[in-house]
Design an enzyme around this catalytic site. Structure first.
Site, PDB file in Angstrom:
ATOM      1  N   GLU A  59       0.832  -1.169   0.258  1.00  0.00           N
ATOM      2  CA  GLU A  59      -0.008   0.191   0.030  1.00  0.00           C
ATOM      3  C   GLU A  59       0.889   1.215   0.086  1.00  0.00           C
ATOM      4  OE1 GLU A  59      -2.223  -2.973   2.636  1.00  0.00           O
ATOM      5  OE2 GLU A  59      -0.237  -2.358   2.169  1.00  0.00           O
ATOM      6  N   CYS A  88      -0.227   1.296   7.248  1.00  0.00           N
ATOM      7  CA  CYS A  88      -0.787   1.582   5.797  1.00  0.00           C
ATOM      8  C   CYS A  88      -2.028   2.473   5.948  1.00  0.00           C
ATOM      9  CB  CYS A  88      -0.838   0.135   4.806  1.00  0.00           C
ATOM     10  SG  CYS A  88       0.783  -0.479   4.588  1.00  0.00           S
TER      11      CYS A  88
END
Length: 175
Positions: free
Chosen positions: A68, A101
């Protein structure tokens, strides 16, 4: 069962299922090239791929290089900005984002997140520490970020099992 922080939109779910399933299937090739078992992609509102990257923690020796985080950085480079919010972008990822993330997604300006395997299953299968994530679904909703989860979960779980069975590194700091 798919979960969401909004009433499930069947068109969004259909598109997300196609993309996440594709990512799960593609991930196998990335793993053979030394990447960790996570793959993410950013698409615009018209379905155009902006960026796609895998987890590169091990092969680039950097604990921040989750899929991510890598894909957000790649999308920012492609679009020439640190603020993705004007572009109405969606992030698709093979597993639920970890605590780090989630912060990166929130501050990037991404408008929607679609993920495969939930963190609990990632932890059970691999031993990865997904982190402390209190009520993040509702926190994202309050910030205008749509979330759909558990998409193509079975396919993703099979990839994670294969990753572990092949003896690949499950990275985590010693506690």
């Amino acid at each position: 069962m798919v979960i969401s922080n909004e009433t499930v939109n069947e068109n969004k779910l259909k598109q997300a299922t196609e993309i996440v399933t594709g990512l799960q299937n593609e991930l196998k090739d990335y793993i053979t090239k030394g990447h960790g078992p996570f793959l993410a992609a950013v698409y615009d509102e018209n379905g155009k791929l902006i960026a796609k990257t895998a987890n590169s923690v091990i092969n680039e020796t950097c604990s921040n290089n989750h899929a991510e985080m890598n894909v957000i950085k790649a999308a920012e480079k492609v679009l020439g900005t640190y603020d993705l919010s004007p572009y109405n972008l969606s992030l698709y990822v093979t597993s639920e984002p970890c605590m780090m993330c989630l912060g990166g997604i929130m501050w990037s300006g991404i408008k929607a997140v679609y993920y495969g395997v939930p963190s609990k299953r990632v932890e059970e299968i691999t031993g990865f520490d997904e982190g402390f994530k209190p009520d993040w679904f509702n926190e994202f909703k309050e910030r205008g970020i749509t979330v759909y989860g558990n998409i193509a979960q079975e396919i993703g779980e099979a990839v994670l099992y294969d990753y572990v069975e092949q003896g690949n590194t499950v990275y985590k700091p010693e506690r």
